[in-house]
Design an enzyme around this catalytic site. Structure first.
Site, mmCIF file in Angstrom:
data_model
loop_
_atom_site.group_PDB
_atom_site.id
_atom_site.type_symbol
_atom_site.label_atom_id
_atom_site.label_comp_id
_atom_site.label_asym_id
_atom_site.label_seq_id
_atom_site.Cartn_x
_atom_site.Cartn_y
_atom_site.Cartn_z
ATOM 1 N N CYS A 19 -0.312 4.047 2.410
ATOM 2 C CA CYS A 19 -0.108 3.808 3.847
ATOM 3 C C CYS A 19 1.364 3.879 4.240
ATOM 4 C CB CYS A 19 -0.652 2.430 4.238
ATOM 5 S SG CYS A 19 -2.385 2.174 3.863
ATOM 6 N N ASP A 20 2.202 3.207 3.465
ATOM 7 C CA ASP A 20 3.586 2.994 3.894
ATOM 8 C C ASP A 20 4.597 3.928 3.240
ATOM 9 O OD1 ASP A 20 2.615 0.970 5.462
ATOM 10 O OD2 ASP A 20 3.013 -0.597 4.006
ATOM 11 N N CYS A 63 0.840 -1.200 0.000
ATOM 12 C CA CYS A 63 0.000 0.000 0.000
ATOM 13 C C CYS A 63 0.874 1.250 0.000
ATOM 14 C CB CYS A 63 -0.922 0.002 1.221
ATOM 15 S SG CYS A 63 -1.965 1.478 1.313
#
Length: 518
Positions: A348-349, A345
């Site tokens: 997200c990361d 992701c």
């Protein structure tokens, strides 16, 4: 910090609080403390049932910016280390509501399992405020804490505790620790958390057994996404006895932030659509089994569906609508380094790799979109594409080629994710034209190579393609009489929400016709 619109919404959410809920902040000094105090004071202003106080809770608190939720003076076991803004604001709101009144959305079997845990469990959930997968984990474990005083759940903003992030080599979120040991990395849902707990504490599995065996069902729908929800609703509208089994309602749709091609709905989000699907199912007499997976299916005139809880449901027909998941590379170093430099992701990361060199594997739309998103955060992005040419839309390729910090390598077969000292340091690939093995030095790898059907549990049950898709005809019929399939798990082309809904409805009508004809 909290706008008038947010406070107005918060007042409506907390209007029916029946007990006194306190947000208790640990004492001490921290550069973010004043901002957190302002945030919490604004939050509690929404209701006279809410209060804020500063008190020494160092026996449970991580730092001076850790606060816990108490109800009528008693700790709920829910802690937040940091300012729960962004996606985590909802986690705080729900924690307050669940602390006042027991969580209602969890399956009763799950509640029984959680209550049966006698061992002390201390969960630490490291998150990023930009991560849309993190709240589900935080909210699930917060509910567990409310249900069982032996459980503690702490949300930790990784951006404010960089020394802990470095110490534990965390490079992806959510990252969950249980009693100081790594428990889960990356995207994980409630069903997977339950499975991991059962694996670690087998004695609690018996607590999930239902009080009574369900009567023979006309149909069991497996999967709670658009296809599964549509199938369950169509069957229920026919007056049939229907049970729907899903690891989470909404399925992969939950992870989609923007939806603008669902005809008649100009714009929505995955979580909103998932909630609408659930609400629509609630209008009908549909038995629900959420947060459980199907372990096996026994064929026959009466089919037996065994769940991960051990429950066995008998049915005359089955509709498979289990969707798909991110496809993995399947190379050495991938699984071993999830959360330590391997991610799926970018949204997200990505922040964990600020100023670093990373790679995106996959040259389709998702891969090039990821590269463009990451290019604004990281030092450089190397795109590795297996085919001789990129498969992404030309408009995306043009955008990528304009970026100075995006380089593209075509005809490259990824061979290994290389790690050293618990961190990813490079990726090895083979030049398919020369067969030479080459390495790109980097700190992270984002895998964006499409989807794989969730069909492994169907081995020996129905015919599948070499890619794992369930083979169906124009009616959604599989190779096994009485078993139907719909949506992304099948051979139907064009994996779209609107198509999955139509396929789910079609499979339900075919199953109904099958039952009518005996």
């Amino acid at each position: 910090m909290l706008t008038n619109d947010i406070l107005s919404a918060l007042k409506s959410y907390t209007a029916n609080l029946s007990r006194s809920v306190s947000l208790v902040l640990n004492t001490g000094e921290h550069s973010k403390r004043a901002e957190l105090v302002d945030f919490l004071q604004g939050f509690v202003s929404a209701s006279d049932k809410l209060s804020f106080e500063e008190r020494d809770i160092s026996d449970v608190a991580r730092s001076p910016i850790t606060f816990q939720i108490e109800v009528d003076g008693q700790s709920t076991g829910i802690l937040f280390s940091g300012i729960p803004g962004g996606h985590e604001f909802n986690s705080l709101v729900l924690a307050v509501l669940h602390a006042d009144t027991e969580p209602q959305k969890l399956d009763e079997n799950i509640k029984s399992l959680v209550r049966s845990i006698s061992e002390p469990l201390k969960f630490e959930v490291f998150i990023s405020l930009s991560c849309h997968n993190c709240p589900e984990v935080v909210q699930t474990l917060n509910q567990f804490a409310v249900l069982n005083p032996n459980i503690q759940s702490e949300m930790i903003d990784g951006g404010l505790f960089k020394e802990v992030i470095e110490e534990r080599n965390i490079q992806g979120v959510p990252s969950v620790y249980l009693n100081g040991e790594s428990f889960a990395n990356g995207k994980i849902d409630t069903a997977q958390i339950i499975e991991k707990l059962i694996a670690q504490y087998p004695n609690i599995a018996q607590a999930t057994a239902p009080a009574e065996q369900l009567p023979l069902q006309d149909s069991v729908v497996i999967g709670g996404g658009p296809a599964g929800a549509a199938a369950a609703i169509y069957l229920a509208r026919k007056g049939l006895a229907v049970t729907i089994v899903a690891d989470r309602f909404g399925g992969q749709v939950q992870d989609t932030m923007g939806i603008e091609n669902l005809i008649s709905v100009s714009k929505t989000t995955g979580p909103e659509l998932s909630n609408n699907l659930l609400q629509h199912m609630n209008d009908y007499n549909i038995t629900k089994r959420e947060h459980f997976r199907v372990e096996s299916i026994e064929k026959g005139d009466v089919k037996k569906v065994t769940l991960s809880s051990g429950e066995v449901i008998e049915a005359k027909t089955i509709i498979i609508a289990t969707g798909a998941k991110w496809r993995e590379l399947g190379v050495p170093g991938e699984k071993e380094n999830i959360g330590q430099g391997v991610a799926y992701c970018p949204h997200c990361d990505g922040p964990f790799f600020k100023g670093k060199d990373i790679a995106v594997v996959g040259g389709g739309n998702s891969g090039i979109e990821a590269a463009l998103d990451l290019a604004g955060i990281v030092k450089s992005v190397t795109v590795l594409e297996f085919a001789p040419e990129l498969k992404a839309d030309q408009v995306l390729i043009d955008q990528a080629e304009k970026r100075d910090n995006i380089s593209i390598i075509k005809n490259a077969a990824t061979k290994e994710v290389v790690a050293e000292g618990g961190k990813v340091i490079g990726i090895d690939y083979q030049d398919r034209a020369t067969s030479d093995i080459r390495r790109v030095d980097l700190a992270g790898v984002f895998v964006q190579i499409g989807l794989v059907p969730n069909s492994s549990f169907l081995e020996g049950v129905v015919d599948r393609t070499a890619y794992g898709e369930v083979e169906i005809n124009e009616k959604g019929e599989t190779s096994e009489p009485g078993i139907y399939a719909a949506g992304d798990v099948t051979t139907v082309p064009y994996k779209q929400i609107v198509i999955a809904m139509g396929e789910g409805a079609k499979a339900a009508l075919a199953a109904y016709d099958y039952l009518l004809r005996g």
